[in-house]
Scaffold this motif. Structure first.
Motif, PDB file in Angstrom:
ATOM      1  N   MET A   1      76.940  53.605  68.409  1.00 46.42           N
ATOM      2  CA  MET A   1      77.768  52.433  68.540  1.00 46.42           C
ATOM      3  C   MET A   1      77.055  51.425  69.426  1.00 46.42           C
ATOM      4  SD  MET A   1      81.365  54.355  69.210  1.00 46.42           S
ATOM      5  CE  MET A   1      80.688  54.956  70.729  1.00 46.42           C
ATOM      6  N   LYS A   2      77.271  50.153  69.123  1.00 48.59           N
ATOM      7  CA  LYS A   2      76.605  49.076  69.847  1.00 48.59           C
ATOM      8  C   LYS A   2      77.600  47.996  70.231  1.00 48.59           C
ATOM      9  CE  LYS A   2      72.355  50.618  69.030  1.00 48.59           C
ATOM     10  NZ  LYS A   2      71.377  50.941  70.044  1.00 48.59           N
ATOM     11  N   MET A   3      77.273  47.288  71.299  1.00 48.24           N
ATOM     12  CA  MET A   3      78.004  46.094  71.702  1.00 48.24           C
ATOM     13  C   MET A   3      77.055  44.926  71.485  1.00 48.24           C
ATOM     14  SD  MET A   3      80.630  44.481  72.908  1.00 48.24           S
ATOM     15  CE  MET A   3      81.721  45.600  73.732  1.00 48.24           C
ATOM     16  N   ILE A   4      77.500  43.965  70.702  1.00 45.58           N
ATOM     17  CA  ILE A   4      76.718  42.756  70.458  1.00 45.58           C
ATOM     18  C   ILE A   4      77.397  41.623  71.202  1.00 45.58           C
ATOM     19  CG2 ILE A   4      75.905  41.120  68.717  1.00 45.58           C
ATOM     20  CD1 ILE A   4      76.071  43.483  66.699  1.00 45.58           C
ATOM     21  N   ILE A   5      76.622  40.936  72.021  1.00 44.74           N
ATOM     22  CA  ILE A   5      77.131  39.770  72.744  1.00 44.74           C
ATOM     23  C   ILE A   5      76.311  38.574  72.304  1.00 44.74           C
ATOM     24  CG2 ILE A   5      77.419  38.672  74.994  1.00 44.74           C
ATOM     25  CD1 ILE A   5      77.847  41.447  76.173  1.00 44.74           C
ATOM     26  N   ALA A   6      76.998  37.567  71.782  1.00 46.00           N
ATOM     27  CA  ALA A   6      76.331  36.349  71.329  1.00 46.00           C
ATOM     28  C   ALA A   6      76.850  35.175  72.144  1.00 46.00           C
ATOM     29  CB  ALA A   6      76.590  36.119  69.843  1.00 46.00           C
ATOM     30  N   ILE A   7      75.931  34.374  72.643  1.00 47.09           N
ATOM     31  CA  ILE A   7      76.270  33.133  73.336  1.00 47.09           C
ATOM     32  C   ILE A   7      75.875  32.010  72.377  1.00 47.09           C
ATOM     33  CG2 ILE A   7      75.916  31.722  75.402  1.00 47.09           C
ATOM     34  CD1 ILE A   7      77.013  34.527  76.034  1.00 47.09           C
ATOM     35  N   ILE A   8      76.863  31.225  71.938  1.00 50.95           N
ATOM     36  CA  ILE A   8      76.606  30.196  70.933  1.00 50.95           C
ATOM     37  C   ILE A   8      77.224  28.859  71.353  1.00 50.95           C
ATOM     38  CG2 ILE A   8      76.503  31.904  69.072  1.00 50.95           C
ATOM     39  CD1 ILE A   8      79.322  30.912  68.215  1.00 50.95           C
ATOM     40  N   LYS A   9      76.875  27.813  70.619  1.00 53.22           N
ATOM     41  CA  LYS A   9      77.489  26.506  70.853  1.00 53.22           C
ATOM     42  C   LYS A   9      78.941  26.535  70.369  1.00 53.22           C
ATOM     43  CE  LYS A   9      73.292  23.770  70.684  1.00 53.22           C
ATOM     44  NZ  LYS A   9      72.573  22.660  70.046  1.00 53.22           N
ATOM     45  N   PRO A  10      79.842  25.885  71.096  1.00 55.08           N
ATOM     46  CA  PRO A  10      81.267  25.940  70.750  1.00 55.08           C
ATOM     47  C   PRO A  10      81.596  25.485  69.326  1.00 55.08           C
ATOM     48  CG  PRO A  10      81.009  25.074  72.961  1.00 55.08           C
ATOM     49  CD  PRO A  10      79.624  25.187  72.371  1.00 55.08           C
ATOM     50  N   PHE A  11      80.925  24.469  68.830  1.00 63.23           N
ATOM     51  CA  PHE A  11      81.273  23.957  67.498  1.00 63.23           C
ATOM     52  C   PHE A  11      80.861  24.903  66.372  1.00 63.23           C
ATOM     53  CE2 PHE A  11      77.005  22.246  68.076  1.00 63.23           C
ATOM     54  CZ  PHE A  11      76.431  22.380  66.819  1.00 63.23           C
ATOM     55  N   LYS A  12      80.110  25.957  66.682  1.00 63.43           N
ATOM     56  CA  LYS A  12      79.694  26.933  65.676  1.00 63.43           C
ATOM     57  C   LYS A  12      80.654  28.119  65.571  1.00 63.43           C
ATOM     58  CE  LYS A  12      75.773  25.430  63.958  1.00 63.43           C
ATOM     59  NZ  LYS A  12      75.548  25.387  62.513  1.00 63.43           N
ATOM     60  N   LEU A  13      81.648  28.203  66.448  1.00 64.43           N
ATOM     61  CA  LEU A  13      82.525  29.375  66.496  1.00 64.43           C
ATOM     62  C   LEU A  13      83.239  29.640  65.172  1.00 64.43           C
ATOM     63  CD1 LEU A  13      83.891  31.737  67.890  1.00 64.43           C
ATOM     64  CD2 LEU A  13      85.587  30.118  68.784  1.00 64.43           C
ATOM     65  N   ASN A  69      75.523  48.658  61.505  1.00 64.93           N
ATOM     66  CA  ASN A  69      75.902  47.261  61.238  1.00 64.93           C
ATOM     67  C   ASN A  69      75.094  46.253  62.039  1.00 64.93           C
ATOM     68  OD1 ASN A  69      77.901  47.550  59.332  1.00 64.93           O
ATOM     69  ND2 ASN A  69      79.567  47.563  60.819  1.00 64.93           N
ATOM     70  N   VAL A  70      74.376  46.694  63.046  1.00 67.05           N
ATOM     71  CA  VAL A  70      73.779  45.774  64.013  1.00 67.05           C
ATOM     72  C   VAL A  70      72.847  44.762  63.355  1.00 67.05           C
ATOM     73  CG1 VAL A  70      72.242  45.609  66.008  1.00 67.05           C
ATOM     74  CG2 VAL A  70      74.050  47.301  65.969  1.00 67.05           C
ATOM     75  N   GLU A  71      71.927  45.208  62.528  1.00 68.84           N
ATOM     76  CA  GLU A  71      70.967  44.282  61.918  1.00 68.84           C
ATOM     77  C   GLU A  71      71.667  43.193  61.131  1.00 68.84           C
ATOM     78  OE1 GLU A  71      67.341  45.303  59.756  1.00 68.84           O
ATOM     79  OE2 GLU A  71      67.333  47.183  60.895  1.00 68.84           O
ATOM     80  N   ARG A  72      72.666  43.571  60.323  1.00 70.44           N
ATOM     81  CA  ARG A  72      73.380  42.580  59.510  1.00 70.44           C
ATOM     82  C   ARG A  72      74.130  41.581  60.378  1.00 70.44           C
ATOM     83  NH1 ARG A  72      75.820  46.964  55.527  1.00 70.44           N
ATOM     84  NH2 ARG A  72      76.315  47.718  57.585  1.00 70.44           N
ATOM     85  N   VAL A  73      74.790  42.078  61.431  1.00 65.61           N
ATOM     86  CA  VAL A  73      75.568  41.193  62.305  1.00 65.61           C
ATOM     87  C   VAL A  73      74.644  40.229  63.052  1.00 65.61           C
ATOM     88  CG1 VAL A  73      77.065  41.098  64.334  1.00 65.61           C
ATOM     89  CG2 VAL A  73      77.502  42.797  62.549  1.00 65.61           C
ATOM     90  N   VAL A  74      73.554  40.737  63.602  1.00 62.40           N
ATOM     91  CA  VAL A  74      72.613  39.887  64.343  1.00 62.40           C
ATOM     92  C   VAL A  74      71.995  38.842  63.410  1.00 62.40           C
ATOM     93  CG1 VAL A  74      70.404  39.869  65.564  1.00 62.40           C
ATOM     94  CG2 VAL A  74      72.154  41.561  66.164  1.00 62.40           C
ATOM     95  N   GLU A  75      71.604  39.256  62.209  1.00 61.88           N
ATOM     96  CA  GLU A  75      71.008  38.320  61.253  1.00 61.88           C
ATOM     97  C   GLU A  75      72.010  37.236  60.874  1.00 61.88           C
ATOM     98  OE1 GLU A  75      70.284  36.260  57.765  1.00 61.88           O
ATOM     99  OE2 GLU A  75      71.751  37.872  57.709  1.00 61.88           O
ATOM    100  N   LEU A  76      73.249  37.628  60.641  1.00 65.24           N
ATOM    101  CA  LEU A  76      74.283  36.675  60.262  1.00 65.24           C
ATOM    102  C   LEU A  76      74.537  35.657  61.371  1.00 65.24           C
ATOM    103  CD1 LEU A  76      77.465  37.179  58.321  1.00 65.24           C
ATOM    104  CD2 LEU A  76      77.665  36.239  60.600  1.00 65.24           C
ATOM    105  N   ILE A  77      74.728  36.138  62.597  1.00 66.20           N
ATOM    106  CA  ILE A  77      74.975  35.217  63.719  1.00 66.20           C
ATOM    107  C   ILE A  77      73.783  34.283  63.906  1.00 66.20           C
ATOM    108  CG2 ILE A  77      75.354  35.019  66.214  1.00 66.20           C
ATOM    109  CD1 ILE A  77      76.871  37.724  66.020  1.00 66.20           C
ATOM    110  N   ILE A  91      71.438  36.329  71.633  1.00 69.23           N
ATOM    111  CA  ILE A  91      72.192  37.513  71.213  1.00 69.23           C
ATOM    112  C   ILE A  91      71.646  38.702  71.988  1.00 69.23           C
ATOM    113  CG2 ILE A  91      72.792  39.042  69.303  1.00 69.23           C
ATOM    114  CD1 ILE A  91      72.326  36.631  67.427  1.00 69.23           C
ATOM    115  N   PHE A  92      72.551  39.499  72.558  1.00 72.38           N
ATOM    116  CA  PHE A  92      72.192  40.701  73.305  1.00 72.38           C
ATOM    117  C   PHE A  92      72.830  41.900  72.619  1.00 72.38           C
ATOM    118  CE2 PHE A  92      72.713  37.079  76.127  1.00 72.38           C
ATOM    119  CZ  PHE A  92      71.491  37.030  76.776  1.00 72.38           C
ATOM    120  N   VAL A  93      72.113  43.010  72.552  1.00 68.46           N
ATOM    121  CA  VAL A  93      72.634  44.226  71.934  1.00 68.46           C
ATOM    122  C   VAL A  93      72.521  45.360  72.948  1.00 68.46           C
ATOM    123  CG1 VAL A  93      72.402  45.854  70.028  1.00 68.46           C
ATOM    124  CG2 VAL A  93      71.910  43.424  69.646  1.00 68.46           C
ATOM    125  N   PHE A  94      73.652  46.057  73.186  1.00 71.71           N
ATOM    126  CA  PHE A  94      73.720  47.150  74.147  1.00 71.71           C
ATOM    127  C   PHE A  94      74.216  48.419  73.461  1.00 71.71           C
ATOM    128  CE2 PHE A  94      74.660  43.264  76.463  1.00 71.71           C
ATOM    129  CZ  PHE A  94      73.830  43.357  77.578  1.00 71.71           C
TER     130      PHE A  94
END
Length: 112
Positions: A1-13, A69-77, A91-94
């Motif tokens: 299991m992984k935790m994905i943390i993404a910091i993005i621009k607000p208008f992209k949410l 799922n990590v690769e797909r989620v990171v690629e998508l974001i 993007i950070f993955v833990f």
């Protein structure tokens, strides 16, 4: 299991959220945050006065997911949140050691 943390621009949410839903991601935590990276803030003009903005508003998205799922989620974001300009985010993955659903006591992948 992984935790994905993404910091993005607000208008992209909204775009990122919709794309993640299409991918089958059913839950996430979203937080308004402020920070800076290499861009080190910027200056703005307000009522004729120039002032420095050191902390830029961003959105922090936290997603707990299965390791496969990590690769797909990171690629998508990365694809959806990319504007091609400085400050698009990171993007950070833990590794996640354990997840517990409080209501049912389910553990790990059953709790995601």
């Amino acid at each position: 299991m992984k935790m994905i943390i993404a910091i993005i621009k607000p208008f992209k949410l909204d775009e990122v959220r919709e794309a993640l839903a299409e991918l089958g991601i059913e839950g996430m935590t979203v937080v308004d945050v402020k920070g800076f990276g290499r861009q080190r803030g910027h200056t703005e003009l307000y009522r004729g006065a120039e002032y420095r903005v050191d902390f830029i508003p961003k959105i922090k998205i936290e997603i707990a997911t299965r390791s496969d799922n990590v690769e797909r989620v990171v690629e998508l974001i990365t694809r959806v949140a990319n504007s091609g300009k400085i400050g698009d985010g990171k993007i950070f993955v833990f590794d996640l050691e354990q997840i517990v659903r409080i209501r049912t006591g389910e553990l790990d992948e059953e709790a995601i």
